[in-house]
Write a protein that holds these residues in place. Structure first.
Motif, PDB file in Angstrom:
ATOM      1  N   PRO A 369       0.808  -1.226   0.000  1.00 42.92           N
ATOM      2  CA  PRO A 369       0.000   0.000   0.000  1.00 42.92           C
ATOM      3  C   PRO A 369       0.841   1.275   0.000  1.00 42.92           C
ATOM      4  CG  PRO A 369      -0.322  -1.254   2.050  1.00 42.92           C
ATOM      5  CD  PRO A 369       0.453  -2.125   1.115  1.00 42.92           C
ATOM      6  N   GLU A 370       1.999   1.202   0.656  1.00 38.44           N
ATOM      7  CA  GLU A 370       2.877   2.389   0.746  1.00 38.44           C
ATOM      8  C   GLU A 370       3.405   2.758  -0.649  1.00 38.44           C
ATOM      9  OE1 GLU A 370       7.063   3.607   2.911  1.00 38.44           O
ATOM     10  OE2 GLU A 370       6.096   1.726   3.493  1.00 38.44           O
ATOM     11  N   ALA A 371       3.892   1.740  -1.377  1.00 40.28           N
ATOM     12  CA  ALA A 371       4.414   1.993  -2.729  1.00 40.28           C
ATOM     13  C   ALA A 371       3.291   2.470  -3.649  1.00 40.28           C
ATOM     14  CB  ALA A 371       5.042   0.719  -3.292  1.00 40.28           C
ATOM     15  N   ASN A 372       2.089   1.904  -3.495  1.00 43.96           N
ATOM     16  CA  ASN A 372       0.972   2.296  -4.356  1.00 43.96           C
ATOM     17  C   ASN A 372       0.518   3.729  -4.080  1.00 43.96           C
ATOM     18  OD1 ASN A 372       0.811  -0.046  -5.880  1.00 43.96           O
ATOM     19  ND2 ASN A 372      -0.392  -1.092  -4.315  1.00 43.96           N
ATOM     20  N   ALA A 373       0.572   4.131  -2.793  1.00 41.73           N
ATOM     21  CA  ALA A 373       0.184   5.511  -2.451  1.00 41.73           C
ATOM     22  C   ALA A 373       1.130   6.504  -3.131  1.00 41.73           C
ATOM     23  CB  ALA A 373       0.204   5.688  -0.932  1.00 41.73           C
ATOM     24  N   LYS A 374       2.413   6.138  -3.219  1.00 40.68           N
ATOM     25  CA  LYS A 374       3.403   7.008  -3.879  1.00 40.68           C
ATOM     26  C   LYS A 374       3.270   6.949  -5.401  1.00 40.68           C
ATOM     27  CE  LYS A 374       7.250   6.850  -0.595  1.00 40.68           C
ATOM     28  NZ  LYS A 374       8.320   5.930  -0.272  1.00 40.68           N
ATOM     29  N   ALA A 375       2.918   5.767  -5.917  1.00 45.15           N
ATOM     30  CA  ALA A 375       2.970   5.543  -7.370  1.00 45.15           C
ATOM     31  C   ALA A 375       1.752   6.081  -8.108  1.00 45.15           C
ATOM     32  CB  ALA A 375       3.133   4.056  -7.659  1.00 45.15           C
TER      33      ALA A 375
END
Length: 505
Positions: A369-375
């Motif tokens: 979820p962290e990477a997706n929030a940034k991406a």
């Protein structure tokens, strides 16, 4: 070309009697043969308890079996191709991270993946090659019942790949059948591929470029993919002569190695003309594009791709439209825009982060979820690349955001410096990188490979750069190397190069 829904749909659409897969000194595998192989493979996997959504790691050498197993296994399960050169601990990480339900290896082949799978309790399935290019049977595994048997559907995941993270843990990118077939169709349309075309694949088949741009786009166009053992500059012209492909696709380092041998193979080039040459996965220096056009007398189509987009995002068009050296072309699949840091879409001519959205783009990294929030911002995927559109709508890359060299208050695009250094007549290859600096934060360095039989000093190269670049962009240090370190897929390794070469400020 109609929008295809699954990998099997691509094969079904091809002419049953025509070759789908070819390999040197092997009879071709037709579309009918590949379709039957896919159906047999799905039945065999279902018989050992593997079905739709179950992950099958594939560790095979480059060649027709690797290409065919990717297509056939994807028809009823999720493929996870891995680099056969990985070491024990890398296989352990990937097989665990993927939660692999099986590992496919070549019958009798020695690979540390085998022992790792046995240690982790992952069933090992052996691939036994047949007579035709890519023909195989599977042996091994214990009888079982698949939770979701049968043929894959469009929203099933066809392929999972890990991003090549520079520092952080690699992220899993799931790509559905809808994603990969949309991309294959986009490439086939861009290149106007037909049943008459055959692509000489020299790219590794554990990489999105070889899997989609060479293999699936050929099938989407109804043509053939010629499967080689991988890239070998010494064998390339022999394959060109015997196999007579209509095109090949490669990364810039491969094109540059081919260029070094083009002069002594002029007769073969004349005998085996190419319709076009494609370049992707890293920026092709403008000079290299001009040299390739001169050597082969064929248009060079530079494209821009990444794993999260199932490969292609932009591409230079075929003639009569213009191919612009140093630019990666027009949007060729997803929507492409330029965004600023706070999510505003910028007007043409502005520099910012390149963002994409469309049917070929992944819906997100797995369990991250962290990477997706940034991406993702407002439905757009942020590529991490910086660029701008020119007045004709062609995209110019100015660098990876994380590779930009921040020297004092100034930003330096390594791609711009690469381009200037590559224009020096003695330079075969140039790679600009950052050197840590106690006062400025970073300083500009460059690694250079000289053309055979030519010489040049650091002073001369710096003077050449100073004629074309602002002073702060001129490399403070130039190192001459016999070759520049490359990653597994042939990409030059910019990040961490100073450390690797032992260069300090």
């Amino acid at each position: 070309m109609t929008a295809s829904r699954t990998v099997l749909d691509l094969i079904i659409a091809g002419n049953a009697a025509r070759p789908a897969m070819r390999a040197p000194e092997r009879p071709p595998l037709t579309y009918a043969g590949l379709r039957a192989l896919a159906e047999r493979t799905v039945a065999a996997l279902n018989g050992i308890g593997i079905g739709r959504g179950d992950r099958v790691a594939i560790v095979l050498p480059n060649g027709p079996e690797m290409a065919a197993s990717f297509v056939a296994i994807a028809a009823g399960a999720t493929t996870a191709p891995l680099n056969p050169a990985y070491k024990d601990e890398e296989f352990e990480f990937y097989l665990t991270d993927l939660k692999a339900k099986a590992l496919v290896v070549l019958q009798g082949a020695e690979t540390p993946a085998r022992a790792v799978a046995q240690r982790l309790g992952v069933p090992v399935v052996e691939l036994v090659p047949g007579a035709a290019a890519g023909e195989f049977t599977l042996s091994g595994g214990s009888p079982g019942k698949a939770a979701k048997p049968g043929l894959a559907e469009a929203e099933d995941v066809a392929l999972v790949l890990h991003t090549s993270g520079t520092t952080a843990r690699p992220k899993i990118v799931p790509l559905t059948h809808a994603n990969v077939t949309a991309s294959a169709d986009n490439i086939a349309r861009t290149l106007r591929l037909t049943a008459e075309d055959a692509c000489l694949n020299v790219m590794p088949l554990f990489h999105i470029h070889g899997l989609i741009a060479a293999t699936l786009s050929s099938l989407a166009g109804g043509g053939a993919v010629i499967c080689t053992p991988g890239f070998n500059a010494l064998r390339f012209f022999g394959l060109l002569d015997t196999e007579r492909p209509s095109w090949y696709t490669a990364v810039p380092t491969m094109h540059q190695a081919i260029l070094q041998r083009a002069e002594r193979n002029r007769e073969i080039i004349a005998r085996a003309p190419l319709r076009f040459i494609r370049s992707s996965s890293a920026s092709l220096p403008a000079q290299a594009m001009k040299d390739l056009v001169a050597a082969f007398g064929a248009p060079v189509i530079e494209a821009y791709g990444m794993t999260e987009a199932s490969h292609q995002m932009c591409s230079n068009p075929l003639p009569p439209q213009a191919q612009k050296p140093g630019l990666v072309g027009l949007p060729a699949g997803p929507e492409v825009a330029i965004m600023d840091d706070d999510g505003t879409i910028l007007p043409q001519g502005s520099i910012g982060e390149i963002v994409i959205r469309g049917p070929n783009v992944t819906k997100g990294y797995e369990a991250n979820p962290e990477a997706n929030a940034k991406a993702f911002t407002n439905g757009w995927f942020r590529t991490g690349d910086q660029g701008m559109f020119d007045k004709d709508g062609y995209l110019m890359l100015t660098g990876r955001l994380k590779e930009l060299i921040k020297r004092g208050g100034e930003q330096v695009s390594p791609l711009e410096v690469d381009g200037v250094l590559s224009e020096h007549p003695a330079v075969a290859q140039a790679l600009t990188f950052s050197i840590p600096h106690p006062m400025l934060g970073e300083e500009v360095g460059a690694a250079v490979v000289l053309r055979e039989g030519m010489s040049c000093t650091e002073r001369e190269l710096r003077d050449h750069a100073a004629q074309h670049l602002a002073d702060f962009k001129v490399p403070r240090k130039v190192v001459f190397l016999p070759e520049i370190p490359k990653g597994a897929t042939g990409k030059l390794m910019r990040i961490g190069l100073a450390e690797k070469l032992g260069i300090t400020a």
